[in-house]
Write an enzyme that holds these catalytic residues in place. Structure first.
Site, PDB file in Angstrom:
ATOM      1  N   GLU A  81       5.121 -43.918   3.958  1.00  0.00           N
ATOM      2  CA  GLU A  81       4.175 -43.449   4.969  1.00  0.00           C
ATOM      3  C   GLU A  81       3.604 -44.589   5.808  1.00  0.00           C
ATOM      4  OE1 GLU A  81       3.637 -40.568   5.943  1.00  0.00           O
ATOM      5  OE2 GLU A  81       4.171 -39.175   4.342  1.00  0.00           O
ATOM      6  N   GLU A 112      12.783 -45.913 -17.378  1.00  0.00           N
ATOM      7  CA  GLU A 112      11.411 -46.403 -17.501  1.00  0.00           C
ATOM      8  C   GLU A 112      11.213 -47.256 -18.756  1.00  0.00           C
ATOM      9  OE1 GLU A 112       8.392 -43.509 -19.618  1.00  0.00           O
ATOM     10  OE2 GLU A 112       9.240 -42.531 -17.851  1.00  0.00           O
TER      11      GLU A 112
END
Length: 295
Positions: A81, A112
Site C-alpha cells: 500500500e 514459519e
C-alpha cells in the site's frame, strides 16, 4: 492449552457456538474494542520506533517487515500500500512472508519454522546496516521471525519486534520490542482476529507517520500519491485545487504543465515559478513542499 496469551481460552466466548448471531457479534465487537486501548498504552515505545524508521529512511535505509501467516500477510499488505499511497518504490518498504508469495493465499508447510529461510530471504534483498527490520509474530516465538531478527542484528541493521504476548522470544532479539497484550482471542488461538487487528493498526501508524516525517504529506494530504488510474489522477488534481485554492480546471492545467507531478505543480503555483525552478526548490529542500515554498 499452553500458557501463551494468544493460545488461552477467552472466558467471554466459552459458549460461542450457543450464542445467537447478534450475541456473537456483540461479544466480538466488545473484544475488538479492547485493542485500541492496549495500543494506546505502547504509543511512547512506538514513537521511538518511528523516530528510527524516519531517520533511516532519510538516509536511504528501508523498512522491512518480516513475518509468517497472518503477521506476514499484514506486513506484505502494508508494504504494498505504500507504493500507491506514498509513491515509494517496491524496494523501499518491503514485506517478507515465510514461504514467499505463495504463502499469501495458502499455507506453506514448515516455512514459519525455519530460521535459515529468513536469512536467505534477507540475503536475497541485500539487507544492510541502514535498514530497519520489523519482526511481526503474534505469539512472539515464530522461528522465521527470530531468524530474521538475528540476521539483522549480525549485519548491524536496526531491529523491532511486534508481538501480542508478554516477555516474548522476539522481544529479546530486538532493540525496540513492542508487546501488545490484547488478551485471548474470541476463537481460541485464531490470531487473525484481535492480534491481527492490533498488528494492522500498528503497521498503519509506522508507515503513515514515517512517511509524514520524510515529507510525503502536506497537512493531511497525500501529495506523493502515485496516480496510476483515473481515480488517483482526479484525487491529485483535487489536492492541488485544495492546497492552491484554485478551480478544478486550473488545477488540472497546472498538473499537466508539471508533467503530472503534484508537488511540482503546487510549488509552481504558490511560488509563481516555472517547472524547472520548482523542481530545484524541491530537490534543495528534501522534497518537502512547506520548506520549498518558505525558502
Amino acid at each position: 492449552m499452553n500458557n501463551s496469551m494468544t493460545e488461552a481460552r477467552n472466558e467471554a466466548t466459552m459458549h460461542l457456538d450457543e450464542m445467537s448471531i447478534i450475541q456473537a457479534l456483540e461479544t466480538m465487537n466488545a473484544e475488538d474494542q479492547k485493542v485500541p486501548q492496549q495500543i494506546h498504552d505502547i504509543l511512547p515505545k512506538l514513537a521511538e520506533v518511528i523516530k528510527v524508521t524516519t531517520e533511516q529512511f532519510k538516509q536511504g535505509g528501508r523498512i522491512i517487515y518480516i513475518g509468517a501467516g497472518t503477521s506476514g500477510r499484514l506486513g506484505v499488505l502494508d508494504a504494498a500500500e505504500c507504493v500507491p499511497t506514498f509513491n515509494t518504490s517496491t524496494n523501499e518498504v518491503i514485506g517478507l512472508i515465510a514461504g514467499g508469495q505463495r504463502a499469501m493465499t495458502v499455507a506453506v508447510e514448515g516455512a514459519e519454522d525455519s530460521e535459515s529461510l529468513a536469512r536467505e530471504d534477507l540475503k536475497h534483498i541485500h539487507l544492510n546496516e541502514k535498514d530497519v527490520v520489523i519482526g511481526i509474530a503474534a505469539s512472539g516465538s515464530t522461528p522465521y521471525v527470530m531468524g530474521g531478527l538475528k540476521c539483522a542484528t549480525e549485519i548491524g541493521a536496526h531491529t523491532v519486534a511486534i508481538s501480542c504476548n508478554t516477555n516474548t522470544k522476539i522481544s529479546d532479539l530486538a532493540q525496540y520490542p513492542i508487546e501488545v497484550n490484547v488478551g485471548p482471542e474470541v476463537l481460541t488461538g485464531s490470531t487473525r482476529l484481535k492480534s491481527g487487528t492490533a498488528q494492522k493498526l500498528i503497521l498503519n501508524m509506522i508507515s503513515t507517520i514515517t512517511m509524514v516525517g520524510v515529507g510525503k504529506v502536506y497537512d493531511n494530504l497525500m501529495v506523493d500519491v502515485k496516480a496510476t488510474n483515473q481515480k488517483l489522477i482526479d484525487r491529485s488534481i483535487r489536492i492541488i485545487q485544495d492546497i492552491c485554492d484554485i478551480s478544478y480546471n486550473q488545477a488540472q492545467s497546472l498538473y499537466e504543465s508539471a508533467d503530472q507531478n503534484l508537488k511540482v505543480a503546487v510549488v509552481m503555483h504558490l511560488c509563481d515559478i516555472n517547472k524547472s525552478e520548482a523542481v530545484t526548490r524541491l530537490n534543495d529542500n528534501n522534497h518537502i513542499i512547506k520548506k520549498a515554498i518558505q525558502n
